[in-house]
Design a protein around this motif. Structure first.
Motif, short mmCIF file in Angstrom:
data_model
loop_
_atom_site.label_atom_id
_atom_site.label_comp_id
_atom_site.label_asym_id
_atom_site.label_seq_id
_atom_site.Cartn_x
_atom_site.Cartn_y
_atom_site.Cartn_z
N MET A 94 0.84 -1.20 0.00
CA MET A 94 0.00 0.00 0.00
C MET A 94 0.87 1.25 0.00
SD MET A 94 -3.21 -1.03 -0.04
CE MET A 94 -2.64 -2.17 -1.30
N ALA A 96 -0.04 4.11 -1.69
CA ALA A 96 -0.82 5.31 -2.01
C ALA A 96 -0.86 6.29 -0.86
CB ALA A 96 -2.26 4.91 -2.38
N ASP A 100 -7.02 11.06 4.34
CA ASP A 100 -7.60 10.54 5.58
C ASP A 100 -9.07 10.93 5.75
OD1 ASP A 100 -5.25 9.28 6.39
OD2 ASP A 100 -4.45 11.10 7.29
N PRO A 126 -12.15 5.20 5.23
CA PRO A 126 -11.68 3.93 5.78
C PRO A 126 -10.18 3.79 5.56
CG PRO A 126 -12.90 3.57 3.73
CD PRO A 126 -13.04 5.02 4.08
N LEU A 129 -5.10 0.01 4.38
CA LEU A 129 -4.04 -0.86 4.92
C LEU A 129 -4.52 -1.58 6.19
CD1 LEU A 129 -1.03 -1.78 4.88
CD2 LEU A 129 -0.49 0.28 6.19
N PHE A 145 3.34 1.78 3.87
CA PHE A 145 4.28 2.90 3.82
C PHE A 145 3.97 3.84 4.98
CE2 PHE A 145 6.90 3.27 -0.09
CZ PHE A 145 6.60 2.02 -0.62
N LYS A 159 2.63 2.29 13.68
CA LYS A 159 1.73 2.12 12.52
C LYS A 159 1.75 0.67 12.05
CE LYS A 159 1.41 6.12 10.40
NZ LYS A 159 1.89 7.26 9.58
N LYS A 163 -1.70 -1.45 12.30
CA LYS A 163 -2.38 -1.85 11.06
C LYS A 163 -2.10 -3.31 10.69
CE LYS A 163 -2.35 2.90 9.32
NZ LYS A 163 -2.56 3.74 8.14
N1 CTP Z 1 -3.37 4.20 4.26
C1 CTP Z 1 -4.47 3.53 3.74
N2 CTP Z 1 -5.72 4.09 3.86
C2 CTP Z 1 -5.89 5.26 4.50
C3 CTP Z 1 -4.77 5.97 5.03
C4 CTP Z 1 -3.52 5.40 4.89
O1 CTP Z 1 -4.30 2.44 3.16
N3 CTP Z 1 -7.11 5.77 4.60
C5 CTP Z 1 -2.06 3.55 4.16
C6 CTP Z 1 -1.08 4.21 3.23
O2 CTP Z 1 -1.20 3.73 1.90
C7 CTP Z 1 0.24 3.81 3.87
C8 CTP Z 1 -0.08 3.75 5.34
O3 CTP Z 1 -1.48 3.59 5.43
O4 CTP Z 1 0.63 2.51 3.47
C9 CTP Z 1 0.35 4.91 6.19
O5 CTP Z 1 -0.19 6.09 5.74
P1 CTP Z 1 0.08 7.46 6.51
O6 CTP Z 1 -0.65 8.53 5.79
O7 CTP Z 1 1.55 7.62 6.80
O8 CTP Z 1 -0.54 7.16 7.93
P2 CTP Z 1 -1.95 7.41 8.54
O9 CTP Z 1 -2.57 6.10 8.84
O10 CTP Z 1 -2.76 8.34 7.69
O11 CTP Z 1 -1.57 8.06 9.94
P3 CTP Z 1 -1.20 9.57 10.28
O12 CTP Z 1 -1.68 10.43 9.14
O13 CTP Z 1 -1.92 9.79 11.56
O14 CTP Z 1 0.31 9.55 10.44
#
Ligand code: CTP
Length: 220
Positions: A94, A96, A100, A126, A129, A145, A159, A163
């Motif tokens: 993942m 992308a 959020d 949602p 990951l 990522f 994380k 996850k």
């Molecule tokens: N990701 C996802 N779906 C989301 C948000 C994030 O699949 N809705 C995945 C991204 O593709 C990545 C990982 O989660 O592999 C981490 O994304 P990141 O933006 O760094 O973390 P967040 O979960 O959004 O946490 P925060 O913004 O609080 O650091």
């Protein structure tokens, strides 16, 4: 590297940004170019994997007999395809930059500038990951990522566990040339079993090779 490790394996890759529509002419998005995910798709396809690339809007194109591309716009569309394709996949990566939050309401017509202060309510998307992490079997591998600005290792490790991923590729916004606006990246890979691999700044094609090698050497 075990060159036949990826042969005929089904791999789902998410790439690029998501666009969250506000009205017919506006959206909330981010600066992701999709380069990292596309480089991974191309590297894995060349190693014989059956790649399913779920891509947000990018300027990139990719053509390879082993790659199926799904063009999506929003996080909800990306979610639906990733969850569906992961069911019988061996690996998901993942990469992308998923938004959020999305606007709570979509305006059918262009929002006019009538207000001095415009408030837009956002609701949480949602987490793709984390959803795959909940659904994955012991035979499936899940790589995420993390883009961090502070307490990088600690945040990325949290994380990884939160996850339920098997590994997290960390890129820090504090490293010059790393992150999503650049064609280079500087990563560390954190494995669930605790090992951490650090790599120097490289072109994203070379970074993709490092990620792929690390997976094949540590998960077979
Ligand atoms: N990701 C996802 N779906 C989301 C948000 C994030 O699949 N809705 C995945 C991204 O593709 C990545 C990982 O989660 O592999 C981490 O994304 P990141 O933006 O760094 O973390 P967040 O979960 O959004 O946490 P925060 O913004 O609080 O650091």
């Amino acid at each position: 590297m075990q060159t036949d490790y990826f042969k005929s394996k089904k791999i789902v890759i998410s790439a690029g940004p998501t666009y969250e529509k506000l009205d017919p002419v506006r959206f909330i998005g981010n600066y992701s170019t999709g380069k990292m995910g596309y480089a991974l798709a191309s590297e894995l396809a060349n190693l014989g994997a059956e790649v399913h690339l779920v891509s947000g809007p990018t300027a990139l194109t990719i053509q390879h007999p082993n790659i199926t591309v799904y063009h999506v716009e929003s996080a909800l569309e990306m979610y639906e395809i990733c969850v569906r394709e992961f069911k019988d996949a061996h690996i998901a990566i993942m990469s992308a930059a998923v938004a959020d939050y999305r606007p709570q309401h979509y305006n059918d017509v262009k929002i006019k500038k009538n207000e001095e202060v415009l408030t837009i309510n956002l609701v949480k998307n949602p987490d793709i990951l984390a959803t795959l992490g909940q659904q994955k079997t012991s035979a499936q591998l899940l790589i995420g990522f993390a883009l961090e600005t502070h307490n990088e290792l600690e945040n990325a490790t949290n994380k990884l566990h939160r996850k339920n991923a098997d590994a997290i590729v960390l890129n820090s916004l504090n490293d010059a040339g790393a992150g999503f606006k650049h064609s280079t990246n500087k990563i560390s890979i954190i494995l669930k079993k605790g090992r951490i691999f650090e790599f120097p700044l490289k072109d994203k094609t070379a970074v993709a090779k490092d990620i792929v090698t690390c997976i094949s050497e540590n998960f077979n």
